[in-house]
Scaffold this motif. Structure first.
Motif, PDB file in Angstrom:
ATOM      1  N   MET A  32      13.660  16.057 -22.422  1.00 58.06           N
ATOM      2  CA  MET A  32      12.731  15.333 -21.573  1.00 58.06           C
ATOM      3  C   MET A  32      13.220  15.240 -20.132  1.00 58.06           C
ATOM      4  O   MET A  32      12.442  15.023 -19.218  1.00 58.06           O
ATOM      5  N   ASN A  33      14.521  15.420 -19.912  1.00 56.08           N
ATOM      6  CA  ASN A  33      15.083  15.151 -18.594  1.00 56.08           C
ATOM      7  C   ASN A  33      15.455  16.393 -17.801  1.00 56.08           C
ATOM      8  O   ASN A  33      15.787  16.294 -16.638  1.00 56.08           O
ATOM      9  N   LYS A  34      15.399  17.566 -18.415  1.00 61.34           N
ATOM     10  CA  LYS A  34      16.026  18.721 -17.799  1.00 61.34           C
ATOM     11  C   LYS A  34      15.307  19.211 -16.546  1.00 61.34           C
ATOM     12  O   LYS A  34      15.909  19.867 -15.712  1.00 61.34           O
ATOM     13  N   ASN A  35      14.022  18.904 -16.383  1.00 58.54           N
ATOM     14  CA  ASN A  35      13.284  19.435 -15.233  1.00 58.54           C
ATOM     15  C   ASN A  35      12.843  18.341 -14.257  1.00 58.54           C
ATOM     16  O   ASN A  35      11.903  18.515 -13.509  1.00 58.54           O
ATOM     17  N   VAL A  36      13.535  17.198 -14.268  1.00 56.65           N
ATOM     18  CA  VAL A  36      13.133  16.107 -13.392  1.00 56.65           C
ATOM     19  C   VAL A  36      13.527  16.424 -11.957  1.00 56.65           C
ATOM     20  O   VAL A  36      14.676  16.725 -11.667  1.00 56.65           O
ATOM     21  N   THR A  37      12.551  16.379 -11.058  1.00 60.22           N
ATOM     22  CA  THR A  37      12.812  16.552  -9.638  1.00 60.22           C
ATOM     23  C   THR A  37      12.063  15.463  -8.883  1.00 60.22           C
ATOM     24  O   THR A  37      11.125  14.867  -9.401  1.00 60.22           O
ATOM     25  N   ASP A  38      12.492  15.219  -7.660  1.00 58.69           N
ATOM     26  CA  ASP A  38      11.850  14.192  -6.845  1.00 58.69           C
ATOM     27  C   ASP A  38      11.261  14.857  -5.610  1.00 58.69           C
ATOM     28  O   ASP A  38      11.988  15.411  -4.783  1.00 58.69           O
ATOM     29  N   SER A  39       9.924  14.845  -5.494  1.00 60.03           N
ATOM     30  CA  SER A  39       9.276  15.467  -4.349  1.00 60.03           C
ATOM     31  C   SER A  39       8.504  14.406  -3.582  1.00 60.03           C
ATOM     32  O   SER A  39       8.147  13.358  -4.126  1.00 60.03           O
ATOM     33  N   LEU A  40       8.245  14.687  -2.330  1.00 59.38           N
ATOM     34  CA  LEU A  40       7.591  13.718  -1.463  1.00 59.38           C
ATOM     35  C   LEU A  40       6.192  13.369  -1.951  1.00 59.38           C
ATOM     36  O   LEU A  40       5.801  12.208  -2.002  1.00 59.38           O
ATOM     37  N   LEU A  41       5.402  14.387  -2.326  1.00 60.16           N
ATOM     38  CA  LEU A  41       4.006  14.171  -2.689  1.00 60.16           C
ATOM     39  C   LEU A  41       3.805  13.907  -4.178  1.00 60.16           C
ATOM     40  O   LEU A  41       2.835  13.260  -4.562  1.00 60.16           O
ATOM     41  N   LEU A  42       4.693  14.391  -5.025  1.00 61.95           N
ATOM     42  CA  LEU A  42       4.498  14.284  -6.475  1.00 61.95           C
ATOM     43  C   LEU A  42       5.488  13.342  -7.145  1.00 61.95           C
ATOM     44  O   LEU A  42       5.348  13.053  -8.332  1.00 61.95           O
ATOM     45  N   GLY A  43       6.498  12.856  -6.414  1.00 60.97           N
ATOM     46  CA  GLY A  43       7.443  11.915  -6.987  1.00 60.97           C
ATOM     47  C   GLY A  43       8.300  12.534  -8.078  1.00 60.97           C
ATOM     48  O   GLY A  43       8.609  13.726  -8.061  1.00 60.97           O
ATOM     49  N   ARG A  44       8.666  11.709  -9.072  1.00 60.53           N
ATOM     50  CA  ARG A  44       9.546  12.158 -10.155  1.00 60.53           C
ATOM     51  C   ARG A  44       8.778  12.498 -11.440  1.00 60.53           C
ATOM     52  O   ARG A  44       9.361  12.585 -12.514  1.00 60.53           O
ATOM     53  N   TRP A  45       7.493  12.678 -11.341  1.00 59.91           N
ATOM     54  CA  TRP A  45       6.698  12.931 -12.537  1.00 59.91           C
ATOM     55  C   TRP A  45       7.085  14.264 -13.185  1.00 59.91           C
ATOM     56  O   TRP A  45       7.306  15.261 -12.507  1.00 59.91           O
ATOM     57  N   VAL A  46       7.149  14.244 -14.508  1.00 56.70           N
ATOM     58  CA  VAL A  46       7.437  15.444 -15.283  1.00 56.70           C
ATOM     59  C   VAL A  46       6.205  15.767 -16.118  1.00 56.70           C
ATOM     60  O   VAL A  46       5.694  14.907 -16.840  1.00 56.70           O
ATOM     61  N   GLU A  47       5.721  16.994 -16.035  1.00 56.73           N
ATOM     62  CA  GLU A  47       4.596  17.405 -16.875  1.00 56.73           C
ATOM     63  C   GLU A  47       5.125  17.914 -18.202  1.00 56.73           C
ATOM     64  O   GLU A  47       6.007  18.766 -18.259  1.00 56.73           O
ATOM     65  N   ARG A  48       4.602  17.361 -19.286  1.00 55.11           N
ATOM     66  CA  ARG A  48       5.037  17.766 -20.616  1.00 55.11           C
ATOM     67  C   ARG A  48       3.846  17.703 -21.568  1.00 55.11           C
ATOM     68  O   ARG A  48       3.256  16.649 -21.771  1.00 55.11           O
ATOM     69  N   SER A  49       3.461  18.864 -22.097  1.00 58.49           N
ATOM     70  CA  SER A  49       2.359  18.942 -23.080  1.00 58.49           C
ATOM     71  C   SER A  49       1.087  18.281 -22.546  1.00 58.49           C
ATOM     72  O   SER A  49       0.421  17.522 -23.249  1.00 58.49           O
ATOM     73  N   GLU A  50       0.784  18.544 -21.269  1.00 53.42           N
ATOM     74  CA  GLU A  50      -0.422  18.034 -20.614  1.00 53.42           C
ATOM     75  C   GLU A  50      -0.409  16.525 -20.407  1.00 53.42           C
ATOM     76  O   GLU A  50      -1.460  15.912 -20.214  1.00 53.42           O
ATOM     77  N   ASN A  51       0.763  15.917 -20.470  1.00 55.97           N
ATOM     78  CA  ASN A  51       0.947  14.529 -20.049  1.00 55.97           C
ATOM     79  C   ASN A  51       1.826  14.530 -18.807  1.00 55.97           C
ATOM     80  O   ASN A  51       2.589  15.461 -18.568  1.00 55.97           O
ATOM     81  N   TYR A  52       1.742  13.443 -18.035  1.00 54.07           N
ATOM     82  CA  TYR A  52       2.639  13.253 -16.907  1.00 54.07           C
ATOM     83  C   TYR A  52       3.504  12.037 -17.198  1.00 54.07           C
ATOM     84  O   TYR A  52       2.991  10.944 -17.445  1.00 54.07           O
ATOM     85  N   ILE A  53       4.816  12.256 -17.209  1.00 54.48           N
ATOM     86  CA  ILE A  53       5.761  11.259 -17.694  1.00 54.48           C
ATOM     87  C   ILE A  53       6.676  10.825 -16.563  1.00 54.48           C
ATOM     88  O   ILE A  53       7.149  11.644 -15.774  1.00 54.48           O
ATOM     89  N   LEU A  54       6.940   9.526 -16.502  1.00 56.11           N
ATOM     90  CA  LEU A  54       7.836   8.961 -15.511  1.00 56.11           C
ATOM     91  C   LEU A  54       8.851   8.090 -16.241  1.00 56.11           C
ATOM     92  O   LEU A  54       8.488   7.122 -16.907  1.00 56.11           O
ATOM     93  N   LEU A  55      10.131   8.458 -16.123  1.00 56.26           N
ATOM     94  CA  LEU A  55      11.203   7.727 -16.789  1.00 56.26           C
ATOM     95  C   LEU A  55      11.811   6.704 -15.832  1.00 56.26           C
ATOM     96  O   LEU A  55      11.913   6.956 -14.632  1.00 56.26           O
ATOM     97  N   PRO A  56      12.247   5.549 -16.333  1.00 57.30           N
ATOM     98  CA  PRO A  56      12.817   4.519 -15.448  1.00 57.30           C
ATOM     99  C   PRO A  56      14.222   4.887 -14.988  1.00 57.30           C
ATOM    100  O   PRO A  56      15.040   5.369 -15.774  1.00 57.30           O
ATOM    101  N   VAL A  57      14.504   4.655 -13.713  1.00 60.76           N
ATOM    102  CA  VAL A  57      15.829   4.894 -13.144  1.00 60.76           C
ATOM    103  C   VAL A  57      16.200   3.709 -12.258  1.00 60.76           C
ATOM    104  O   VAL A  57      15.335   2.927 -11.837  1.00 60.76           O
ATOM    105  N   ASP A  58      17.503   3.596 -11.943  1.00 62.25           N
ATOM    106  CA  ASP A  58      17.940   2.538 -11.028  1.00 62.25           C
ATOM    107  C   ASP A  58      17.851   3.026  -9.585  1.00 62.25           C
ATOM    108  O   ASP A  58      17.350   4.132  -9.313  1.00 62.25           O
ATOM    109  N   ASP A  59      18.349   2.236  -8.655  1.00 61.67           N
ATOM    110  CA  ASP A  59      18.245   2.582  -7.239  1.00 61.67           C
ATOM    111  C   ASP A  59      19.013   3.847  -6.881  1.00 61.67           C
ATOM    112  O   ASP A  59      18.717   4.491  -5.867  1.00 61.67           O
ATOM    113  N   ASP A  60      20.005   4.205  -7.708  1.00 66.64           N
ATOM    114  CA  ASP A  60      20.785   5.418  -7.462  1.00 66.64           C
ATOM    115  C   ASP A  60      20.220   6.638  -8.182  1.00 66.64           C
ATOM    116  O   ASP A  60      20.832   7.706  -8.153  1.00 66.64           O
ATOM    117  N   GLY A  61      19.059   6.464  -8.833  1.00 62.56           N
ATOM    118  CA  GLY A  61      18.448   7.580  -9.543  1.00 62.56           C
ATOM    119  C   GLY A  61      19.023   7.831 -10.916  1.00 62.56           C
ATOM    120  O   GLY A  61      18.750   8.869 -11.535  1.00 62.56           O
TER     121      GLY A  61
END
Length: 434
Positions: free
Chosen positions: A73-102
């Motif tokens: 679930m975590n291997k393709n997480v990136t942070d972009s200006l327009l799309l944030g940290r969302w990960v697309e998986r099986s036609e869902n968009y998933i956002l995992l909780p992180v602290d201030d340091d990512g």
């Protein structure tokens, strides 16, 4: 006409069969199921009929019946200006909780979100600010896109198929967690139908914002006068309609090919390929759902299935969520939260006749705002960092204007932040954390 009549008859029969099956299941009252791996993943994960009850999970599997990797679930997480940290998986968009340091932090629950009609096709974009704000409180967000369909049961089937496809990965990574159903407008309606008619996808809690169960004639302006004739003209068998569809198809293909060619070229800046093009392609899903909907209308369907009256009756007899928060905005002509509140209180009375110890809590909050308040975005951004050549000017501007910008942003986001706070306060009181 005979074919259309047969289709409608089959759909009604399917709906009646679903009601009959669910009535049998509902007659047994609430159950806390020991979740064992099965083909429908919603049976093995996260879901508990009451918040704070932790089921035992013996082993986690993916849809192929194989053990799930913790890292998948975590291997393709990136942070972009327009799309944030969302990960697309099986036609869902998933956002995992992180602290201030990512750094990832243990989640307290899973929020399964469904957006409103049309905008629900790209929920991670259209509802980004609200969902990311809830994510910061420690919740995994699973935003499932869907295309508007006049057959609500078909929409629910497709939504749950997508959600189930990621459920095993989340369960393997984090163990059992309560699932909160969160919906806006049409998404709220779909969450109630899922809770009523899909007993293998229970919700610990439902949060229904701007609930809307209006008939087609009220939900779609000028439906009979404009939309129906337009649908028949565009999607009909005539030469004009066929020519128009062909022209639109050719134009869409040309646009896609041009975008792909530019993205593959050395001339495309990284920002364009990483942010702009994915944003455009994901956002265009909102427009792509229109032709199939027009085809359904052109084929003769004139009302949602189940009808608003049938939906109310289903909710009255089979609603199963223990806790429900309804959010109504003061300036919202589409809202029917007060109507569904009455129905859900009747559902609680019916349930207590079967199971006197079971209590379904329903809370209604009336807040400042409009029907589109949950779609509010943070458009007042911080100054960019590390800009070549002009960074000193950016730093000076930041020192002079940062406080004014922060105050402007706070004022602009005040109403949607109140919605976020109301949701989190309700969840804090409802979920047993730890």
């Amino acid at each position: 006409q005979e074919s259309n009549s047969n289709k409608r008859w089959l759909r009604k029969m399917r709906f009646l069969i679903c009601i009959g099956i669910c009535l049998i299941i509902a007659s047994n009252g609430f159950r806390t199921t020991r979740l064992i791996p099965q083909h429908r993943v919603s049976n093995l994960i996260l879901n508990v009929a009451t918040a704070g009850v932790t089921p035992n999970i013996e082993e986690e599997y993916n849809n192929a019946g194989e053990p799930v990797s913790r890292e998948s679930m975590n291997k393709n997480v990136t942070d972009s200006l327009l799309l944030g940290r969302w990960v697309e998986r099986s036609e869902n968009y998933i956002l995992l909780p992180v602290d201030d340091d990512g750094v990832e932090v243990p989640p307290v629950g899973v929020i399964h979100f469904l957006g409103g009609a049309f905008v629900g096709a790209a929920p991670h974009i259209t509802y980004r600010y609200l969902l990311e704000s809830l994510n910061k409180a420690g919740f995994i967000i699973v935003a499932t896109p869907y295309r508007l369909d006049m057959d609500y049961l078909r929409s629910c089937d497709e939504i749950l198929a997508k959600f189930d496809a990621v459920a095993s990965e989340l369960a393997s990574e984090y163990g059992p967690l309560p699932v909160i159903g969160l919906g806006h407008s049409c998404g709220s309606l779909l969450q109630t139908l899922i809770t009523c008619l899909f007993p293998d996808a229970p919700r610990a809690i439902n949060i229904l914002i701007s609930f809307n169960n209006k008939p087609v004639s009220s939900a779609i302006p000028a439906f009979e006068e404009l939309v129906v004739p337009l649908s028949q003209q565009i999607m009909g068998d005539g030469e004009r309609g066929a020519g128009l569809r062909e022209a639109v198809g050719i134009a869409r293909t040309a646009i896609d090919q041009a975008i792909d060619a530019f993205a593959a070229s050395s001339l495309a800046p990284g920002f364009v390929t990483k942010d702009l093009i994915p944003l455009f392609k994901q956002g265009i899903e909102i427009a792509d759902q229109v032709p199939p909907l027009l085809k359904i209308i052109a084929d003769g369907q004139r009302e949602f299935e189940p009808t608003p009256a049938d939906t109310k009756e289903v909710c009255r007899r089979m609603y199963r969520a223990r806790r429900t928060l309804l959010i109504k905005f003061e300036n919202d002509a589409l809202d029917e939260s007060e109507e569904i509140e009455k129905v859900l209180r009747e559902a609680n009375t019916i349930m207590r006749m079967k199971r006197p110890m079971v209590e379904m809590e329903v809370d209604l909050r009336v807040m400042t705002g409009t029907h589109i308040t949950p779609l509010t975005q943070n458009i007042i951004l911080d100054a960019p960092k590390n800009v070549p050549f002009i960074q000193p000017l950016v730093d000076i501007n930041e020192q002079l204007l940062s406080s004014q910008r922060d105050q402007l942003r706070e004022n602009f986001l005040e109403t949607v932040n109140q919605v976020k706070s109301e949701i989190l306060t309700f969840l804090d009181a409802s979920i047993v954390r730890g």
